[in-house]
Design an enzyme around this catalytic site. Structure first.
Site, PDB file in Angstrom:
ATOM      1  N   GLN A 125       6.643 -92.339 -54.084  1.00 56.61           N
ATOM      2  CA  GLN A 125       7.629 -91.376 -54.580  1.00 56.61           C
ATOM      3  C   GLN A 125       9.027 -91.845 -54.182  1.00 56.61           C
ATOM      4  O   GLN A 125       9.392 -91.806 -53.007  1.00 56.61           O
ATOM      5  CB  GLN A 125       7.335 -90.005 -53.953  1.00 56.61           C
ATOM      6  CG  GLN A 125       8.324 -88.920 -54.307  1.00 56.61           C
ATOM      7  CD  GLN A 125       8.309 -87.799 -53.274  1.00 56.61           C
ATOM      8  OE1 GLN A 125       7.794 -87.952 -52.167  1.00 56.61           O
ATOM      9  NE2 GLN A 125       8.874 -86.661 -53.637  1.00 56.61           N
ATOM     10  N   GLU A 179       4.014 -81.411 -54.235  1.00 53.97           N
ATOM     11  CA  GLU A 179       4.164 -81.875 -52.861  1.00 53.97           C
ATOM     12  C   GLU A 179       3.806 -80.768 -51.871  1.00 53.97           C
ATOM     13  O   GLU A 179       3.175 -81.012 -50.855  1.00 53.97           O
ATOM     14  CB  GLU A 179       5.614 -82.346 -52.631  1.00 53.97           C
ATOM     15  CG  GLU A 179       5.863 -82.862 -51.210  1.00 53.97           C
ATOM     16  CD  GLU A 179       7.169 -83.633 -51.086  1.00 53.97           C
ATOM     17  OE1 GLU A 179       8.132 -83.294 -51.795  1.00 53.97           O
ATOM     18  OE2 GLU A 179       7.203 -84.590 -50.291  1.00 53.97           O
TER      19      GLU A 179
HETATM   20  C1  LIG Z   1       7.952 -89.750 -42.245  1.00 51.08           C
HETATM   21  C2  LIG Z   1       8.774 -89.553 -43.490  1.00 51.08           C
HETATM   22  C3  LIG Z   1       8.266 -89.898 -44.735  1.00 51.08           C
HETATM   23  C4  LIG Z   1       9.023 -89.733 -45.895  1.00 51.08           C
HETATM   24  N1  LIG Z   1       8.498 -90.123 -47.104  1.00 51.08           N
HETATM   25  C5  LIG Z   1       9.273 -90.035 -48.222  1.00 51.08           C
HETATM   26  C6  LIG Z   1       8.809 -90.517 -49.499  1.00 51.08           C
HETATM   27  O1  LIG Z   1       7.686 -91.020 -49.617  1.00 51.08           O
HETATM   28  N2  LIG Z   1       9.626 -90.454 -50.577  1.00 51.08           N
HETATM   29  C7  LIG Z   1      10.875 -89.901 -50.496  1.00 51.08           C
HETATM   30  O2  LIG Z   1      11.559 -89.861 -51.508  1.00 51.08           O
HETATM   31  N3  LIG Z   1      11.360 -89.432 -49.311  1.00 51.08           N
HETATM   32  C8  LIG Z   1      10.596 -89.488 -48.177  1.00 51.08           C
HETATM   33  N4  LIG Z   1      11.085 -89.024 -46.965  1.00 51.08           N
HETATM   34  C9  LIG Z   1      12.469 -88.528 -46.902  1.00 51.08           C
HETATM   35  C10 LIG Z   1      12.598 -87.027 -46.674  1.00 51.08           C
HETATM   36  O3  LIG Z   1      12.285 -86.328 -47.828  1.00 51.08           O
HETATM   37  C11 LIG Z   1      14.044 -86.765 -46.201  1.00 51.08           C
HETATM   38  O4  LIG Z   1      14.222 -87.422 -44.964  1.00 51.08           O
HETATM   39  C12 LIG Z   1      14.319 -85.296 -46.020  1.00 51.08           C
HETATM   40  O5  LIG Z   1      14.339 -84.645 -47.242  1.00 51.08           O
HETATM   41  C13 LIG Z   1      15.654 -85.037 -45.283  1.00 51.08           C
HETATM   42  O6  LIG Z   1      16.685 -85.744 -45.875  1.00 51.08           O
HETATM   43  P1  LIG Z   1      17.677 -86.613 -44.972  1.00 51.08           P
HETATM   44  O7  LIG Z   1      16.863 -87.519 -44.148  1.00 51.08           O
HETATM   45  O8  LIG Z   1      18.702 -87.214 -45.850  1.00 51.08           O
HETATM   46  O9  LIG Z   1      18.364 -85.575 -43.982  1.00 51.08           O
HETATM   47  P2  LIG Z   1      19.601 -84.641 -44.356  1.00 51.08           P
HETATM   48  O10 LIG Z   1      19.378 -84.010 -45.661  1.00 51.08           O
HETATM   49  O11 LIG Z   1      20.845 -85.397 -44.131  1.00 51.08           O
HETATM   50  O12 LIG Z   1      19.454 -83.511 -43.240  1.00 51.08           O
HETATM   51  C14 LIG Z   1      19.978 -83.645 -41.931  1.00 51.08           C
HETATM   52  C15 LIG Z   1      19.795 -82.313 -41.233  1.00 51.08           C
HETATM   53  O13 LIG Z   1      20.579 -81.324 -41.894  1.00 51.08           O
HETATM   54  C16 LIG Z   1      19.776 -80.219 -42.223  1.00 51.08           C
HETATM   55  N5  LIG Z   1      20.264 -79.609 -43.481  1.00 51.08           N
HETATM   56  C17 LIG Z   1      20.610 -80.249 -44.626  1.00 51.08           C
HETATM   57  N6  LIG Z   1      20.994 -79.346 -45.552  1.00 51.08           N
HETATM   58  C18 LIG Z   1      20.870 -78.129 -44.981  1.00 51.08           C
HETATM   59  C19 LIG Z   1      21.104 -76.799 -45.436  1.00 51.08           C
HETATM   60  N7  LIG Z   1      21.555 -76.540 -46.660  1.00 51.08           N
HETATM   61  N8  LIG Z   1      20.854 -75.779 -44.577  1.00 51.08           N
HETATM   62  C20 LIG Z   1      20.411 -76.021 -43.326  1.00 51.08           C
HETATM   63  N9  LIG Z   1      20.178 -77.262 -42.839  1.00 51.08           N
HETATM   64  C21 LIG Z   1      20.402 -78.300 -43.666  1.00 51.08           C
HETATM   65  C22 LIG Z   1      18.385 -80.796 -42.370  1.00 51.08           C
HETATM   66  O14 LIG Z   1      17.410 -79.788 -42.208  1.00 51.08           O
HETATM   67  C23 LIG Z   1      18.363 -81.815 -41.257  1.00 51.08           C
HETATM   68  O15 LIG Z   1      18.073 -81.173 -40.049  1.00 51.08           O
HETATM   69  C24 LIG Z   1      10.334 -89.185 -45.803  1.00 51.08           C
HETATM   70  C25 LIG Z   1      10.843 -88.817 -44.542  1.00 51.08           C
HETATM   71  C26 LIG Z   1      10.094 -89.003 -43.390  1.00 51.08           C
HETATM   72  C27 LIG Z   1      10.680 -88.604 -42.068  1.00 51.08           C
END
Ligand SMILES: Cc1cc2nc3c(=O)[nH]c(=O)nc-3n(C[C@H](O)[C@H](O)[C@H](O)COP(=O)(O)OP(=O)(O)OC[C@H]3O[C@@H](n4cnc5c(N)ncnc54)[C@H](O)[C@@H]3O)c2cc1C
Lengths: 364, 406
Positions: free
Chosen positions: B128, B246
């Site tokens: 994905q 998902e």
């Molecule tokens: C082990 C693992 C596997 C993964 N596998 C996949 C995959 O196969 N494919 C894929 O596409 N992605 C994958 N991901 C990515 C995952 O979907 C993202 O890491 C996740 O959605 C968070 O995005 P970010 O890392 O950019 O953090 P950010 O969005 O930058 O968030 C940082 C912090 O801010 C908080 N935050 C952000 N917006 C808000 C809000 N509006 N209100 C309150 N808090 C907020 C978040 O909760 C978090 O604590 C994976 C991640 C991990 C850790």
């Protein structure tokens, strides 16, 4: 009432912070995780006189108050400095509190000038708390094993708990002597080295009494509380800095209350812990009877703050926080090292409540 | 209401259970040493193939798609029986749980015919490709662009955290096809060949030490318009199909993650300085809390699936699963390590239950983030289930290129 450190301790804290900001921190922790050698850093720390801070002048030290040990523990914790300083400070407290003049004269000068690295250890691999020791002393030799013991690989002297004819107490064991084997063990903390000590009739010199062991545990708990405060503060600072910088949905994530309140909770837990730690530092220096409960409260509150800051720091960083290359892992892993270092919150909560019961009984 | 199997479910359970006993015997216990990556892939494919041959794949999928056309209850029954064995299934979770349902909901018929069967048979692995360095929670903020060129699209950009990208044959990717439209409006989804020219997956090391996720670079990657999923500009809607699946696919407790039973087994072996661990109220309370969380989520999911069986769509209620499961794993692992005192921290020679708990303490930190963070899932619950007002989104209606420049 003055709820703050002395000017001397504050000056030492400034010096330590300045030096460690420059020479330590997560980058240096990473080089050590990757196999780098931190002994040059330790030599500099020795040259700054930190292991000598608490050693009396008569034994070649600086003779500072126990506040000095507290601020050094906090700054070491904050910077994740890969040096055996906190172990050395804990062993020094044991010698100061429980050692005979001869024992102090034998070991403290070497600790002060860095020719001797001293560590402390109570754990025996399994589930027992610091109150229990299966290692046995009969006559003047110890049999048993101690694991994990932090920083033992490079150490010369170990202050170990064991059970002898009077009960469970501390003993001095010369790690360079016969009957001692030191083997590395892997732990969740990939920066601070740990070892297993196997003692096969190793010569063991009694240090104080069973009651004295518990008095030392209080002091060790105060130092470990300051270390935990330092480490937790660094994790909080990292989380707050990221919350001010990372953008999602067109705004800084720190604007969202899910993130903002988490940061505020880190601060709340840290301030609660800091109050208890300062109370305990005072009780330790003043020899106040509250030390038992103050030390236990400081230990429990600081572990609570550290676990929360370390876990939520990863969370606030999102995906990047879960990578090997992020510094979040150092705080997440060290959090477990500090629990293991001196016993769990359960043990110290129990000890806190028991000391409150004893106080109440005495007052009745 | 009836929590027992219907006669039909019972027959299916007996059949599945007998088949598993005959075919999954070697997986009765966890592997003594973790599989190498090659071994994991080999065994995962072999297991998927064995199930496929026996008719235990795509249980709820339409028969026209090569599925079994059975009800969600059948799927639950099989999963329950399968979870008694330590079979390697995670390689296919994302593809079969999320990607392929998106493909057969939004793909063009010959594309569906081409891709669904080999995925089901374990021949092709999918990933994905949603998150990017600057867009995780805020998925609609992705920047990877796709530009039409004749019958093809040309994709340039970078994805990150892509689980199993390095092991995948195909992926579903969200791209920006109209940067002048508001952020949710200018997106389009495609199927992309992970072995095609211009695609490079570089494994990233996780905090736990493993390397399951990747950063993936796309440089002038050509994709035929036939591999578009949904209409041009409808990428957000298509992505929501994936995200709905998902919640079902990865919402629950990862199979074989330690739970209350692990904690009970461990506590039974521990003597604390105030007596046997199993006699301590805090230990018993923690076991109860783990049971309530783990089993409560299973029951919640079964409620959703039984609604699905009646033709209803699983709603955002499912968002509670991962919020509960991931944090429970983290807290429970920390408690179990505490209970082991210093022994809980040593990884050399840790007994298997303890080693799994140590691993779970690391993995849970990632699970609280993957597939929607704890905070985002709470927002979904608050806003979409409870109807509370949403956060202000200053960039929501601006042209994407204007808000990024700002
Ligand atoms: C082990 C693992 C596997 C993964 N596998 C996949 C995959 O196969 N494919 C894929 O596409 N992605 C994958 N991901 C990515 C995952 O979907 C993202 O890491 C996740 O959605 C968070 O995005 P970010 O890392 O950019 O953090 P950010 O969005 O930058 O968030 C940082 C912090 O801010 C908080 N935050 C952000 N917006 C808000 C809000 N509006 N209100 C309150 N808090 C907020 C978040 O909760 C978090 O604590 C994976 C991640 C991990 C850790």
């Amino acid at each position: 009432m003055d709820f703050d450190f002395s000017d001397d301790a504050k000056a030492l804290r400034e010096q330590a912070r300045k030096f460690l900001d420059e020479r330590s921190g997560p980058k240096v922790a990473r080089t050590v995780m990757d196999g780098g050698d931190a002994t040059p850093l330790w030599r500099e720390v020795v040259d700054l006189g930190w292991p000598a801070a608490r050693v009396p002048e008569a034994n070649g030290g600086v003779g500072m108050s126990s506040e000095a040990a507290c601020v050094l523990a906090e700054e070491t914790g904050r910077s994740l400095a890969p040096v055996p300083l906190i172990q050395s400070l804990m062993a020094t407290e044991a010698l100061l509190l429980l050692g005979t003049a001869a024992q102090q004269a034998r070991w403290l000068p070497g600790i002060a000038d860095g020719s001797i690295i001293a560590v402390t250890g109570w754990a025996e691999g399994g589930a027992a708390s610091p109150a229990v020791a299966h290692a046995r002393v009969s006559g003047d030799t110890m049999r048993g094993s101690k694991s994990p013991v932090a920083d033992a690989a490079a150490a010369h002297l170990a202050v170990l708990s064991a059970t002898g004819s009077n009960g469970t107490q501390l003993y001095l064991v010369d790690l360079t002597g016969p009957g001692v084997a030191v083997t590395p063990v892997a732990t969740l903390d990939l920066v601070r080295p740990h070892s297993a000590l196997t003692l096969a009739d190793a010569s063991a010199d009694p240090l104080g009494t069973p009651d004295g062991y518990h008095d030392w545990l209080d002091r060790a708990a105060v130092l470990s509380a300051f270390e935990a405060l330092g480490t937790a503060t660094a994790a909080m600072d990292m989380a707050v800095a990221y919350a001010k910088e990372r953008v999602a949905f067109g705004q800084k994530i720190g604007r969202y209350q899910g993130v903002k309140h988490k940061c505020a909770d880190m601060f709340i837990k840290l301030e609660l812990a800091r109050g208890h730690a300062l109370h305990a530092a005072w009780a330790m220096e003043a020899g106040a009877p509250e030390l038992r409960q103050a030390a236990a409260a400081a230990r429990v509150a600081s572990l609570e703050a550290l676990a929360f800051c370390a876990e939520e720091n990863v969370q606030i960083h999102g995906g990047i926080g879960y990578t090997w290359d992020s510094d979040c892992q150092f705080y997440y892993r060290r959090n477990r090292a500090l629990v293991a270092g001196l016993g769990s919150r359960t043990f110290w909560s129990e000890r806190l409540v028991r000391s409150l019961e004893q106080r109440n009984a005495a007052a009745a | 209401m009836d929590f027992n199997d219907t006669p039909e479910d019972a027959v299916y359970r007996a059949k599945a259970s007998a088949w598993l006993a005959a075919n999954a015997g070697e997986y009765r216990n966890p592997p003594a040493i973790p599989y190498s990556r090659e071994e994991f892939v080999r065994r995962s494919r072999a297991w998927q193939k064995a199930k496929h041959a026996a008719g235990y794949t795509g249980i709820t999928w339409p028969m026209a798609m090569g599925g079994q056309g059975l009800s969600p209850m059948h799927s639950i029954v099989f999963s329950q029986e399968q979870s008694r064995y330590h079979v390697p299934t995670s390689l296919f979770d994302i593809g079969l749980g999320m990607c392929l349902p998106t493909v057969f909901t939004h793909g063009q018929p010959d594309v569906v015919a081409r891709y669904v069967a080999p995925a089901l048979a374990g021949d092709e692995v999918w990933c994905q490709l949603f998150s990017e360095p600057a867009a995780g929670s805020d998925l609609a903020g992705i920047r990877t662009k796709a530009v039409k060129d004749g019958d093809d699209w040309v994709i340039d950009g970078q994805k990150v955290w892509t689980t199993n990208a390095h092991l995948s044959d195909y992926g579903i990717i969200v791209t920006r096809t109209d940067p002048s439209a508001p952020k949710h409006k200018g997106l389009t989804m495609f199927i992309v060949d992970m072995h095609g020219p211009g695609v490079e997956a570089r494994p990233l090391k996780q905090m736990s030490g493993g390397s399951d996720f990747n950063e993936v670079f796309f440089t002038g990657v050509r994709v035929s318009d036939s591999h578009r999923l949904g209409a041009v500009g409808d990428g957000w809607k298509v992505a929501l199909t994936t995200l709905m699946h998902e919640r079902l696919a990865v919402g629950g407790k990862p199979s074989h993650a330690p739970g209350y039973a692990t904690l009970m087994a461990l506590a039974a072996t521990i003597d604390t300085d105030t007596g046997p661990a199993m006699a301590q109220r805090d230990v018993r309370q923690r076991i109860a809390a783990s049971y309530i969380a783990d089993e409560g989520i299973k029951l919640t999911q079964m409620r959703a699936l039984s609604a699905l069986a009646k033709g209803q769509v699983p709603g955002p209620e499912q968002s509670i699963s991962k919020v509960v499961v991931a944090k429970t794993m983290q807290d429970m692992a920390a408690f179990a390590m505490d209970l082991n005192e210093a022994g809980g921290f040593v990884t050399t020679g840790a007994d298997p239950d303890l080693a799994r708990l140590q691993g779970s303490y690391m993995a849970s930190a990632g699970l609280r983030i993957a597939g929607g963070t704890d905070e985002i899932l709470r927002n979904i619950i608050a806003e979409r289930v409870l109807g509370l007002p949403g956060d202000l989104r200053p960039d929501k209606d601006l042209p994407f290129n204007a808000s990024v420049a700002a």
